[in-house]
Structure formats: C-alpha cells, structure tokens
Design a protein around this motif. Structure first.
Motif, PDB file in Angstrom:
ATOM      1  N   GLY A   1      23.569  19.382   2.007  1.00 15.86           N
ATOM      2  CA  GLY A   1      23.487  19.883   0.639  1.00 15.86           C
ATOM      3  C   GLY A   1      22.086  19.839   0.061  1.00 15.86           C
ATOM      4  O   GLY A   1      21.733  20.298  -1.090  1.00 15.86           O
ATOM      5  N   HIS A   2      20.881  19.342   0.973  1.00 17.45           N
ATOM      6  CA  HIS A   2      19.627  19.142   0.412  1.00 17.45           C
ATOM      7  C   HIS A   2      18.658  19.970   1.360  1.00 17.45           C
ATOM      8  O   HIS A   2      17.561  20.010   0.943  1.00 17.45           O
ATOM      9  N   GLY A   3      18.992  20.202   2.403  1.00 12.71           N
ATOM     10  CA  GLY A   3      18.021  20.466   3.519  1.00 12.71           C
ATOM     11  C   GLY A   3      16.966  19.220   4.130  1.00 12.71           C
ATOM     12  O   GLY A   3      17.505  18.196   4.031  1.00 12.71           O
ATOM     13  N   VAL A   4      16.020  19.689   4.678  1.00 14.83           N
ATOM     14  CA  VAL A   4      14.808  18.826   5.117  1.00 14.83           C
ATOM     15  C   VAL A   4      14.088  18.106   3.800  1.00 14.83           C
ATOM     16  O   VAL A   4      13.437  18.882   3.444  1.00 14.83           O
ATOM     17  N   VAL A   5      14.110  16.815   3.566  1.00 19.51           N
ATOM     18  CA  VAL A   5      13.422  16.102   2.525  1.00 19.51           C
ATOM     19  C   VAL A   5      12.741  14.937   2.925  1.00 19.51           C
ATOM     20  O   VAL A   5      13.405  14.450   4.086  1.00 19.51           O
ATOM     21  N   GLU A   6      12.082  14.437   2.234  1.00 14.08           N
ATOM     22  CA  GLU A   6      11.553  13.162   2.454  1.00 14.08           C
ATOM     23  C   GLU A   6      12.035  12.301   1.150  1.00 14.08           C
ATOM     24  O   GLU A   6      11.877  12.611   0.067  1.00 14.08           O
ATOM     25  N   SER A   7      12.902  11.234   1.735  1.00 16.17           N
ATOM     26  CA  SER A   7      13.598  10.412   0.926  1.00 16.17           C
ATOM     27  C   SER A   7      12.926   8.843   0.894  1.00 16.17           C
ATOM     28  O   SER A   7      12.445   8.563   1.981  1.00 16.17           O
ATOM     29  N   PRO A   8      12.997   8.043  -0.030  1.00 13.34           N
ATOM     30  CA  PRO A   8      12.732   6.783   0.055  1.00 13.34           C
ATOM     31  C   PRO A   8      13.591   6.043   1.022  1.00 13.34           C
ATOM     32  O   PRO A   8      14.881   6.389   0.936  1.00 13.34           O
ATOM     33  N   LEU A   9      12.991   5.317   1.801  1.00 11.46           N
ATOM     34  CA  LEU A   9      13.741   4.565   2.626  1.00 11.46           C
ATOM     35  C   LEU A   9      14.310   2.998   2.083  1.00 11.46           C
ATOM     36  O   LEU A   9      13.639   1.968   2.233  1.00 11.46           O
TER      37      LEU A   9
ATOM     38  N   SER B   1       0.743  -1.089  -0.289  1.00  7.44           N
ATOM     39  CA  SER B   1       0.077  -0.072  -0.053  1.00  7.44           C
ATOM     40  C   SER B   1       0.999   1.205   0.144  1.00  7.44           C
ATOM     41  O   SER B   1       0.352   2.377  -0.279  1.00  7.44           O
ATOM     42  N   SER B   2       2.262   1.201   0.166  1.00 14.32           N
ATOM     43  CA  SER B   2       3.044   2.464   0.174  1.00 14.32           C
ATOM     44  C   SER B   2       4.422   1.857   0.226  1.00 14.32           C
ATOM     45  O   SER B   2       4.758   0.715   0.504  1.00 14.32           O
ATOM     46  N   THR B   3       5.257   3.039  -0.184  1.00 14.39           N
ATOM     47  CA  THR B   3       6.785   2.650  -0.187  1.00 14.39           C
ATOM     48  C   THR B   3       7.255   3.233   0.988  1.00 14.39           C
ATOM     49  O   THR B   3       7.062   4.388   1.251  1.00 14.39           O
ATOM     50  N   PRO B   4       8.458   2.625   1.516  1.00 17.03           N
ATOM     51  CA  PRO B   4       8.816   3.187   2.790  1.00 17.03           C
ATOM     52  C   PRO B   4       9.438   4.458   2.484  1.00 17.03           C
ATOM     53  O   PRO B   4      10.096   4.578   1.639  1.00 17.03           O
ATOM     54  N   SER B   5       9.229   5.419   3.472  1.00 22.46           N
ATOM     55  CA  SER B   5      10.095   6.712   3.439  1.00 22.46           C
ATOM     56  C   SER B   5      10.493   7.332   4.754  1.00 22.46           C
ATOM     57  O   SER B   5       9.921   6.829   5.619  1.00 22.46           O
ATOM     58  N   PHE B   6      11.236   8.270   4.670  1.00 21.52           N
ATOM     59  CA  PHE B   6      11.519   8.901   5.978  1.00 21.52           C
ATOM     60  C   PHE B   6      12.078  10.356   5.570  1.00 21.52           C
ATOM     61  O   PHE B   6      12.274  10.879   4.520  1.00 21.52           O
ATOM     62  N   ILE B   7      12.000  11.322   6.824  1.00 20.14           N
ATOM     63  CA  ILE B   7      12.127  12.641   6.703  1.00 20.14           C
ATOM     64  C   ILE B   7      13.567  13.008   7.295  1.00 20.14           C
ATOM     65  O   ILE B   7      13.515  12.447   8.590  1.00 20.14           O
ATOM     66  N   HIS B   8      14.351  13.747   6.568  1.00 21.26           N
ATOM     67  CA  HIS B   8      15.523  13.763   7.579  1.00 21.26           C
ATOM     68  C   HIS B   8      16.265  15.282   6.878  1.00 21.26           C
ATOM     69  O   HIS B   8      15.737  15.607   5.830  1.00 21.26           O
ATOM     70  N   ALA B   9      17.121  15.700   7.355  1.00 22.21           N
ATOM     71  CA  ALA B   9      17.987  16.964   7.268  1.00 22.21           C
ATOM     72  C   ALA B   9      19.347  16.466   6.701  1.00 22.21           C
ATOM     73  O   ALA B   9      19.795  15.637   7.185  1.00 22.21           O
ATOM     74  N   TYR B  10      19.499  16.807   5.460  1.00 18.60           N
ATOM     75  CA  TYR B  10      20.520  16.039   4.662  1.00 18.60           C
ATOM     76  C   TYR B  10      21.375  17.421   4.048  1.00 18.60           C
ATOM     77  O   TYR B  10      20.902  18.275   3.455  1.00 18.60           O
TER      78      TYR B  10
END
Length: 178
Positions: free
Chosen positions: A152-160, A141-150
C-alpha cells in the motif's frame, strides 16, 4: 553512509508489487533485498519459489529466515548497524515474514561541545543558574530508521519506532559488508 543504504535509498518510491524485484517498477520486501543483492553482490544465489503474502504461515515454516541464513551473515540482535538486513515477525506466534534495511541507528554522542555545555548549564530563561537536564533528543545524533517495501505504500524509509523494534527477530549483513 553505507553502500547498502545508498543503494536502498535508490529504491525509495518503487511501488509495492507482490513477488516483484525491479527498481522503479515494483517490488515487495523480499524483492527489495533481492534487488540490493544484485546491485551489491552480483547474481542472486537462488531463485525464490512462488510465495503468497502469508508466506509459510499455514505450515509454520520459517522459510524466509532459513533463506536469509543461507545467504546473509547473521549477527547479534543488539549490534544494530547501518546497512543491516532486519527480519521482522509481524505478530506473536506467526512466522517472520518482513524484511528491511537499517538506514540509521541511534548513537549517543561522545560528549557535548563547548557551546552545548554552555547551553545545558543555563535555565530555560537563558541566564546562568541551575543546570537543566539535557534531553535524550539532544544527546542522540540520529533517529533509527529502516527502508522497506510496504504493501500500500511501496518502498519507503520509516522510523524504526519501538513497535517495529519489538518485532525484529534477526539481523544480517550482506556478505563482505560487515
């Protein structure tokens, strides 16, 4: 959606600024978690000491892990849930020094509905015939993801993704938000 994820998504777009913790102005990965603590729990339980980007690598001390254990509730690694604070070890043999918030988990669907069962029983051409296998993507039903401060990118939601998943060394939840 959990309160933690809703709050974390409010930080998306915040620039990466080492040691900062100000929504919209700048934060690093710890600053994101500190800001979420203030939004969800109130005053921070302790002020972090000044730290370099390599954290406590030269000393080999797990300073970030120890701080998380003092203030967050630890949970088993295999019990992923939306809103978890996840701690990463970026390289084998180094200290754990990156944090994020689990925004989505992969959950197998309980069952296929009537229309999905009908589609899954048709071959590619659409006529009734041999059963075609249902893909993993269709079952999730969904793809795992997480929110983090990275950096060179700032705060983003990325695929886990699997490379990120392999780096997870601990999971926590905010007090009172299990």
């Amino acid at each position: 959606m959990s309160r933690v994820v809703r709050a974390a998504r409010g930080w998306i777009g915040t620039p990466y600024v080492h040691q900062a913790s100000c929504k919209g102005a700048g934060c690093d990965c710890l600053g994101l978690i500190r800001g979420l603590w203030r939004e969800l729990c109130g005053a921070e339980p302790e002020a972090p000491p000044a730290y370099t980007m390599d954290w406590s690598e030269p000393q080999g001390a797990e300073a970030l892990w120890q701080a998380a254990t003092r203030h967050l509730a630890a949970k088993p690694l295999h019990e992923a849930a939306v809103g978890d604070v996840i701690l990463f070890r970026m390289r084998e043999g180094s200290v754990a020094k990156h944090l994020g918030v689990q925004a989505a988990v992969t959950e197998p669907r309980a069952s296929l509905g009537p229309a999905e069962r009908e589609r899954s029983s048709r071959p590619e051409g659409g006529s009734t015939g041999a059963v075609r296998p249902v893909s993993r993507a269709e079952l999730c039903s969904s793809t795992p993801s997480f929110i983090h401060a990275y950096a060179g990118h700032g705060v983003v939601e990325s695929p886990l993704s699997p490379p990120w998943q392999r780096r997870i060394v601990a999971r926590f939840h905010f007090p009172g938000m299990s």
